[in-house]
Write an enzyme that holds these catalytic residues in place. Structure first.
Site, short mmCIF file in Angstrom:
data_model
loop_
_atom_site.label_atom_id
_atom_site.label_comp_id
_atom_site.label_asym_id
_atom_site.label_seq_id
_atom_site.Cartn_x
_atom_site.Cartn_y
_atom_site.Cartn_z
N HIS A 326 0.79 -1.22 0.00
CA HIS A 326 0.00 0.00 0.00
C HIS A 326 0.82 1.27 0.00
CE1 HIS A 326 -4.14 -1.49 0.56
NE2 HIS A 326 -3.55 -2.52 1.13
N LYS A 513 -9.53 13.70 3.73
CA LYS A 513 -8.61 12.56 3.80
C LYS A 513 -7.77 12.75 5.05
CE LYS A 513 -7.16 13.78 -0.33
NZ LYS A 513 -7.18 12.51 -1.03
N ARG A 514 -7.02 11.72 5.47
CA ARG A 514 -6.15 11.91 6.62
C ARG A 514 -5.20 13.09 6.39
NH1 ARG A 514 -5.94 8.10 10.90
NH2 ARG A 514 -4.29 9.46 11.67
N LYS A 519 -0.03 14.39 1.38
CA LYS A 519 -1.31 14.69 0.76
C LYS A 519 -1.47 16.19 0.48
CE LYS A 519 -3.70 10.69 2.84
NZ LYS A 519 -4.39 9.99 1.73
N THR A 621 -8.79 6.36 -2.67
CA THR A 621 -10.13 5.89 -2.98
C THR A 621 -11.14 7.02 -2.81
OG1 THR A 621 -10.30 5.06 -0.71
CG2 THR A 621 -9.78 3.44 -2.44
N LYS A 625 -14.72 8.00 -4.94
CA LYS A 625 -16.04 8.31 -4.38
C LYS A 625 -16.55 9.64 -4.93
CE LYS A 625 -14.30 6.47 -0.03
NZ LYS A 625 -13.67 6.89 1.25
C1 LIG Z 1 -12.42 6.93 1.61
C2 LIG Z 1 -11.96 7.36 2.94
C3 LIG Z 1 -10.62 7.62 3.18
C4 LIG Z 1 -9.56 7.52 2.10
O1 LIG Z 1 -9.48 8.78 1.44
P1 LIG Z 1 -8.24 9.13 0.48
O2 LIG Z 1 -8.62 10.45 -0.10
O3 LIG Z 1 -8.18 8.06 -0.55
O4 LIG Z 1 -7.04 9.19 1.34
C5 LIG Z 1 -10.24 8.03 4.43
N1 LIG Z 1 -11.14 8.19 5.42
C6 LIG Z 1 -12.46 7.96 5.22
C7 LIG Z 1 -13.41 8.18 6.35
C8 LIG Z 1 -12.91 7.54 3.99
O5 LIG Z 1 -14.22 7.31 3.80
#
Ligand SMILES: *Cc1c(COP(=O)(O)O)cnc(C)c1O
Length: 780
Positions: A326, A513-514, A519, A621, A625
């Site tokens: 990952h 995102k985190r 990022k 991911t 979404k």
């Molecule tokens: C989808 C999701 C992530 C991953 O987000 P990235 O933008 O791909 O880092 C992290 N936290 C939550 C709550 C999510 O639903």
């Protein structure tokens, strides 16, 4: 399948609480509906076809709220809504129920999406993990600073789990022995035909209570061993993308790895099969290196309990296991101190050594020169390299997006690719459309279904049929109406939750995102500052008003990430207090970003910020979404962004910034200070950190951020994520997007193209590829 009836629910409430639907509290009602629903599917959980199964070993599952997703997949959500409505109760009431957050971010959410997809696609896949007592911490914002609280998710019970006493196993560590107790949750496929299991292990003492010590009035001694056992599954480590060699973490990893293997071996025996045939009946996917200790553990079990030779056992492990990588970031790669590992797992360590010796022999046979052996070595410099063990002792290593897999092959692990090219493969991540479209955005789902039917719910590629509506003015108009509706709903939710009012005519520009340097939330913040000054100076004209929405948790010990949160909140204040600019810009940092919050933000987003430094985000991911819900991506050529624009067209998104090759070329000579000196726009935003424009309340957080860009730190060069390199291109690209939003029809068309081409990002597609290409299940 049995059906949920109001009679069943009433009976449960009466028997358990002496109440009725009308008098029950939300929690009681939740427990009743969940238990009755569980009763409808539980028999299917334990029916095994006898064919080969797959197991997903993952330290994290970021499940979110389970009740709606389960009722939806069972086809019972309308029934339950009706039952409650008849008593004057709104199904939305269950939004008070908190998320199941046994994961940090993308990696844990991926595991949850895979389970949903496998059950839906009739793939026999069970999840194995840890039943943490406390999930990911709760975040609140106090004066713009993050503070953390415990996530006591079991406080109101856990009605979706079944404790299975008969499947308890014992786990032996160097300094203690514990019981691992399984709790099973049903994973219900869409349509309710297949029900798989998520089995989470909880650590408990072998002896519940030291009676003798208590009798001697040594009260704290009496519970000491109990606490020590329970400590192992007490907390989820809140670090995303960094690794720390903590003893308790190794114990967690071994707990669920060993328990899952013992469980599987016992199941084989109960079915009258030989454990040496485990490879005929099981394929086990290792989600990152967290469960890699399962490799020497399986070999240990086969050698010590089944009396196989080491080399036979190693071959079996290679057949059974496959590994998913990952991240390539060195700080995230797990390597255990030999001394620690030996102390915690003295019975396992000898098998790690044997695996390493076997590797050395293999390398000799392959004529690998002496000086290259170090690169492969599983034990080196008193460290155990888990990723190396995972590549050597499995038959498959996969990356999670095309670009990531190429980087693995050519840059991160070329020495392994050279000797095992056939082991490397790509499985681009995906998301489940049941949760991220059907449930999160019912309005868009209905609109889509009226045009192309409901087939997309289990076959997302059917969205492609929407492309023919590109010139359909009425449809484009309806798309815009849905987006506006979701923006209104989000604004109402944010007002209720954060006490912040948002103008819903603004563009919703979203980064969720985190919080992590790679990022680049800081780049986003700098660019917002640049726009702020641009509007004030008159350099930026006709700016289309925009609200910048952030959601992110920072690991509690990650000082710099916390500084970025405070900084974004300071920029928010600066803009809010400026009567000229606040008509055009607003910055909102929502608190406690989690799956349920994501389900509200994602459908409302106009713009999706995916701005990681090229080569750092393995896949992402969140990007998928947002695309599926019609947001346009502003992004770098990184992770799955590359495939998103391949599918939806670069002209329908906004790509900017240095590519992986560009960065490789300038890396050695990169000089951010020279860029800052050359361009006053860079200088102004960076200096704002330290010139008094923005205040960090004496914490020195902003000075530290400033230094990270201009000077670097003991562990990195200045601006190691290349913010200054990409800054101008990013600002220009954002402005270009901003101007495009003056033409709502054009935006609706781009949005449509993104939705129509999101089909390949379904986790149904991903999990079928795992089943066919890695697990060879064949019976899907
Ligand atoms: C989808 C999701 C992530 C991953 O987000 P990235 O933008 O791909 O880092 C992290 N936290 C939550 C709550 C999510 O639903």
């Amino acid at each position: 399948m049995n059906r949920i009836t109001s009679q069943n629910i009433e009976t449960f409430l009466l028997q358990n609480y002496g109440k009725s639907i009308k008098t029950a509290s939300t929690i009681e009602l939740y427990n009743a509906v969940s238990r009755v629903a569980l009763g409808c599917v539980a028999d299917k959980m334990y029916s095994n076809s006898g064919k080969k199964r797959a197991g997903y070993l993952s330290a994290e599952y970021l499940v979110g709220r389970v009740i709606y997703a389960n009722l939806y997949n069972m086809g019972e959500i309308d029934t339950v809504r009706k039952i409650l409505e008849e008593k004057g109760i709104d199904l939305e009431k269950f939004e008070e129920i908190e998320d199941l957050a046994l994961g940090n971010g993308g990696l844990g959410r991926l595991a949850a999406c895979f389970l949903d997809s496998a059950a839906t696609c009739s793939i026999p896949l069970d999840g194995y993990g840890i039943r943490y007592r406390y999930g990911l911490f709760k975040q609140s914002l106090v004066d713009g600073f993050q503070t953390e609280g415990a996530d006591d998710w079991q406080r109101f019970g856990d009605p979706w789990s079944i404790r299975r006493e008969e499947d308890v196993v014992e786990i032996v560590f160097g300094d203690q022995e514990v019981k691992a107790v399984p709790y099973d949750m049903p994973i219900i496929g869409y349509g309710g035909d297949m029900v798989n299991t998520l089995r989470l292990w909880q650590s408990e003492p072998k002896v519940p209570f030291d009676f003798i010590a208590f009798n001697d009035e040594k009260y704290s001694d009496a519970v000491k061993e109990k606490n020590r056992a329970e400590d192992i599954s007490r907390i989820l480590y809140p670090k995303d993308d960094t690794y720390e060699g903590k003893k308790l973490r190794l114990k967690q990893q071994y707990l669920f790895s060993s328990a899952s293997l013992q469980d599987i071996v016992r199941k084989l025996k109960r079915a009258g099969r030989s454990p040496k045939d485990i490879g005929e009946y099981y394929s086990l996917q290792l989600n990152d290196t967290h469960p890699v200790v399962a490799i020497p553990e399986l070999i240990r079990i086969l050698v010590e309990e089944e009396e196989l030779s080491f080399s036979t056992a190693l071959k079996i492990a290679e057949k059974v296991f496959a590994y998913t990588n990952h991240t390539i970031m060195p700080e995230a790669l797990e390597k255990w101190d030999v001394k620690l590992f030996k102390a915690v797992l003295p019975k396992v360590y000898p098998y790690v050594r044997k695996i390493n010796s076997s590797l050395k022999n293999q390398l000799k046979k392959l004529n690998i020169p002496q000086e290259e052996l170090k690169k492969y070595s599983i034990i080196e410099d008193n460290k155990i390299f888990m990723a190396r063990m995972a590549i050597y002792a499995t038959h498959s290593i996969n990356g999670v997006a095309q670009i990531h897999t190429e980087i693995l092959k050519n840059t991160a692990l070329p020495e392994w690719y050279k000797i095992y090219p056939q082991r490397f493969n790509n499985k681009t991540n995906g998301i489940t459309q049941r949760r991220w479209l059907a449930l999160a955005n019912q309005e868009l789902s209905s609109l889509i279904s009226t045009k192309i039917g409901e087939g997309w719910i289990t076959d997302l590629s059917q969205l492609k049929a929407l492309e023919k509506l590109k010139g359909d003015e009425e449809f484009l108009h309806q798309l815009r109406e849905v987006k506006q509706l979701k923006k209104n709903q989000l604004a109402a939710y944010i007002e209720k939750n954060e006490g912040i009012k948002i103008d819903t005519s603004f563009i919703f520009d979203v980064q969720i995102k985190r919080l992590h340097e790679y990022k680049r939330q800081l780049l986003n913040a700098f660019s917002i500052l640049d726009t702020y000054y641009g509007i004030k100076e008159g350099r930026i004209k006709d700016f289309k008003p925009t609200v910048y929405i952030f959601g992110a948790k920072a690991a509690p010990g990650y000082f710099r990430a916390k500084g970025i949160i405070k900084l974004i909140n300071e920029i928010s204040r600066l803009i809010r207090e400026d009567p000229v600019v606040n008509k055009f810009m607003q910055v909102v940092f929502i608190s406690n970003y989690n799956v349920s919050y994501a389900e509200k933000i994602v459908p409302a987003a106009d713009i999706s910020e995916q701005i990681s430094t090229a080569g750092t985000e393995a896949s992402g991911t969140g990007n998928m979404k947002l695309m599926l819900n019609g947001a346009l991506t502003i992004g770098t050529y990184d992770g799955a962004n590359v495939e998103i624009v391949q599918q939806a067209g670069e002209e329908n998104n906004y790509i900017f910034g240095a590519r992986v090759e560009d960065i490789a070329e300038i890396e050695a000579s990169y000089n951010p200070s020279a860029l800052i000196e050359k361009n006053p726009r860079l200088k102004v935003v960076v200096e704002a950190l330290i010139d008094g424009t923005l205040r960090d309340e004496g914490t020195e957080m902003f000075q530290e951020l400033y230094d990270s860009i201009t000077e670097g730190a003991s562990w990195h060069k200045p601006d190691h994520y290349y913010l200054m390199l990409d800054f101008i291109d990013y600002c220009d690209t954002r402005l270009r997007a901003n101007q495009d939003f003056k033409d709502p029809r054009l935006i609706a068309e781009k949005s449509l193209m993104n939705i129509a081409n999101a089909g390949s990002f379904s986790s149904d597609r991903t999990i079928k590829q795992y089943a066919e290409e890695i697990w060879q299940l064949g019976n899907k």
